[in-house]
Write a protein that holds these residues in place. Sequence first.
Motif, PDB file in Angstrom:
ATOM      1  N   MET A   1      -0.439  39.342  71.389  1.00 45.85           N
ATOM      2  CA  MET A   1      -0.783  40.680  71.877  1.00 45.85           C
ATOM      3  C   MET A   1      -0.964  41.636  70.698  1.00 45.85           C
ATOM      4  O   MET A   1      -0.326  41.487  69.655  1.00 45.85           O
ATOM      5  N   ALA A   2      -1.819  42.607  70.874  1.00 46.96           N
ATOM      6  CA  ALA A   2      -2.058  43.618  69.860  1.00 46.96           C
ATOM      7  C   ALA A   2      -2.173  44.966  70.550  1.00 46.96           C
ATOM      8  O   ALA A   2      -2.446  45.062  71.745  1.00 46.96           O
ATOM      9  N   THR A   3      -1.968  46.011  69.782  1.00 48.10           N
ATOM     10  CA  THR A   3      -2.039  47.367  70.304  1.00 48.10           C
ATOM     11  C   THR A   3      -3.384  47.993  69.940  1.00 48.10           C
ATOM     12  O   THR A   3      -3.852  47.866  68.807  1.00 48.10           O
ATOM     13  N   LEU A   4      -4.009  48.641  70.912  1.00 46.66           N
ATOM     14  CA  LEU A   4      -5.226  49.400  70.666  1.00 46.66           C
ATOM     15  C   LEU A   4      -4.866  50.873  70.756  1.00 46.66           C
ATOM     16  O   LEU A   4      -4.408  51.346  71.801  1.00 46.66           O
ATOM     17  N   LEU A   5      -5.060  51.580  69.673  1.00 49.73           N
ATOM     18  CA  LEU A   5      -4.799  53.018  69.617  1.00 49.73           C
ATOM     19  C   LEU A   5      -6.131  53.740  69.594  1.00 49.73           C
ATOM     20  O   LEU A   5      -7.052  53.331  68.883  1.00 49.73           O
ATOM     21  N   MET A   6      -6.245  54.808  70.387  1.00 50.29           N
ATOM     22  CA  MET A   6      -7.510  55.539  70.449  1.00 50.29           C
ATOM     23  C   MET A   6      -7.266  57.032  70.444  1.00 50.29           C
ATOM     24  O   MET A   6      -6.255  57.516  70.960  1.00 50.29           O
ATOM     25  N   GLU A   7      -8.205  57.768  69.855  1.00 48.65           N
ATOM     26  CA  GLU A   7      -8.148  59.224  69.803  1.00 48.65           C
ATOM     27  C   GLU A   7      -9.476  59.802  70.251  1.00 48.65           C
ATOM     28  O   GLU A   7     -10.538  59.357  69.812  1.00 48.65           O
ATOM     29  N   LEU A   8      -9.410  60.795  71.114  1.00 45.82           N
ATOM     30  CA  LEU A   8     -10.585  61.533  71.562  1.00 45.82           C
ATOM     31  C   LEU A   8     -10.219  63.003  71.475  1.00 45.82           C
ATOM     32  O   LEU A   8      -9.495  63.515  72.325  1.00 45.82           O
ATOM     33  N   GLY A   9     -10.664  63.659  70.408  1.00 40.29           N
ATOM     34  CA  GLY A   9     -10.199  65.015  70.142  1.00 40.29           C
ATOM     35  C   GLY A   9      -8.722  64.973  69.795  1.00 40.29           C
ATOM     36  O   GLY A   9      -8.285  64.189  68.951  1.00 40.29           O
ATOM     37  N   SER A  10      -7.927  65.760  70.498  1.00 41.16           N
ATOM     38  CA  SER A  10      -6.482  65.768  70.277  1.00 41.16           C
ATOM     39  C   SER A  10      -5.740  64.836  71.226  1.00 41.16           C
ATOM     40  O   SER A  10      -4.512  64.742  71.182  1.00 41.16           O
ATOM     41  N   HIS A  11      -6.489  64.142  72.083  1.00 41.77           N
ATOM     42  CA  HIS A  11      -5.886  63.267  73.090  1.00 41.77           C
ATOM     43  C   HIS A  11      -5.721  61.862  72.515  1.00 41.77           C
ATOM     44  O   HIS A  11      -6.694  61.232  72.109  1.00 41.77           O
ATOM     45  N   ARG A  12      -4.496  61.355  72.498  1.00 44.73           N
ATOM     46  CA  ARG A  12      -4.217  60.020  71.977  1.00 44.73           C
ATOM     47  C   ARG A  12      -3.765  59.115  73.118  1.00 44.73           C
ATOM     48  O   ARG A  12      -2.966  59.508  73.975  1.00 44.73           O
ATOM     49  N   ALA A 101       1.438  59.083  72.387  1.00 41.16           N
ATOM     50  CA  ALA A 101       0.214  58.509  72.955  1.00 41.16           C
ATOM     51  C   ALA A 101       0.399  58.206  74.441  1.00 41.16           C
ATOM     52  O   ALA A 101       1.395  57.596  74.842  1.00 41.16           O
ATOM     53  N   GLU A 102      -0.570  58.609  75.242  1.00 44.63           N
ATOM     54  CA  GLU A 102      -0.540  58.314  76.679  1.00 44.63           C
ATOM     55  C   GLU A 102      -0.841  56.840  76.909  1.00 44.63           C
ATOM     56  O   GLU A 102      -1.810  56.310  76.356  1.00 44.63           O
ATOM     57  N   PRO A 103      -0.023  56.146  77.710  1.00 41.91           N
ATOM     58  CA  PRO A 103      -0.293  54.723  77.971  1.00 41.91           C
ATOM     59  C   PRO A 103      -1.606  54.554  78.746  1.00 41.91           C
ATOM     60  O   PRO A 103      -1.945  55.359  79.606  1.00 41.91           O
ATOM     61  N   ILE A 104      -2.355  53.513  78.428  1.00 40.18           N
ATOM     62  CA  ILE A 104      -3.586  53.194  79.151  1.00 40.18           C
ATOM     63  C   ILE A 104      -3.577  51.714  79.484  1.00 40.18           C
ATOM     64  O   ILE A 104      -3.192  50.879  78.655  1.00 40.18           O
ATOM     65  N   ASP A 105      -3.978  51.401  80.704  1.00 41.00           N
ATOM     66  CA  ASP A 105      -4.059  50.010  81.145  1.00 41.00           C
ATOM     67  C   ASP A 105      -5.386  49.420  80.671  1.00 41.00           C
ATOM     68  O   ASP A 105      -6.451  49.867  81.078  1.00 41.00           O
TER      69      ASP A 105
END
Length: 223
Positions: A1-12, A101-105
């Motif tokens: 498993m690996a983690t995907l981190l994403m940023e869109l503006g100030s939203h992580r 960071a907000e969790p995302i499925d």
Amino acid sequence: MATLLMELGSHRRAGQLSGRVLIGSLPINTIRVEDSVVSKVHAWIGKDRDGFYVADAGSRTGTFVNGQRVSSRQPLRDGDEIRVGPLRLWISPNLSAPPDAEPIDLTPKPLKGAQVQGGVFHECRCGAPIWVPAGFDLRSGQCRFCGRPIAGSELTVAVEETSRGAAFADAGLCICSICQSPIERAEATHGCPACGLLFHEECWKENRGCAAYGCAQVGVTDG
């Protein structure tokens, strides 16, 4: 498993990769980015025997890794930055999700056979997402990424008209096969010489050719 981190503006946001991740503006994507520079299905992240990679799905504005535009499957290393329009992403096998960071499925969404905007989605064995317009004959189609036939025994896609499409037809209007908007009688158009689909002239130019996967005119105006 690996983690995907994403940023869109100030939203992580951050999530665990469990399969292919589609990125684009359509709701069918795993990661949806509603922005004018992001294509319907813009790019995807996948994994093969060598590790994770990112591939552009034929987008208008491109997919970038560390500032360089991706032209084929691009292998990813720990710390590489992926950019899709305003979205920035990083993959790390050792990175845990930051507390802010907000969790995302990121569970892959069902794709094959999904009807979207007057066409239907297919999946190539190589992992490429393929959108085929209604009525397109698959006998002559092949995956632009690996060269395999688009759909072995499935020869022709038949999709019922959407209510919006039916309304346009009743009004005597054609629908652009890229932006899915009506083509007014006074607007400049471009017909694909290979598969016969009709486009706004500007959509044809911005898309760099036809929008139908497998068509010989896909990317014909590149460069």
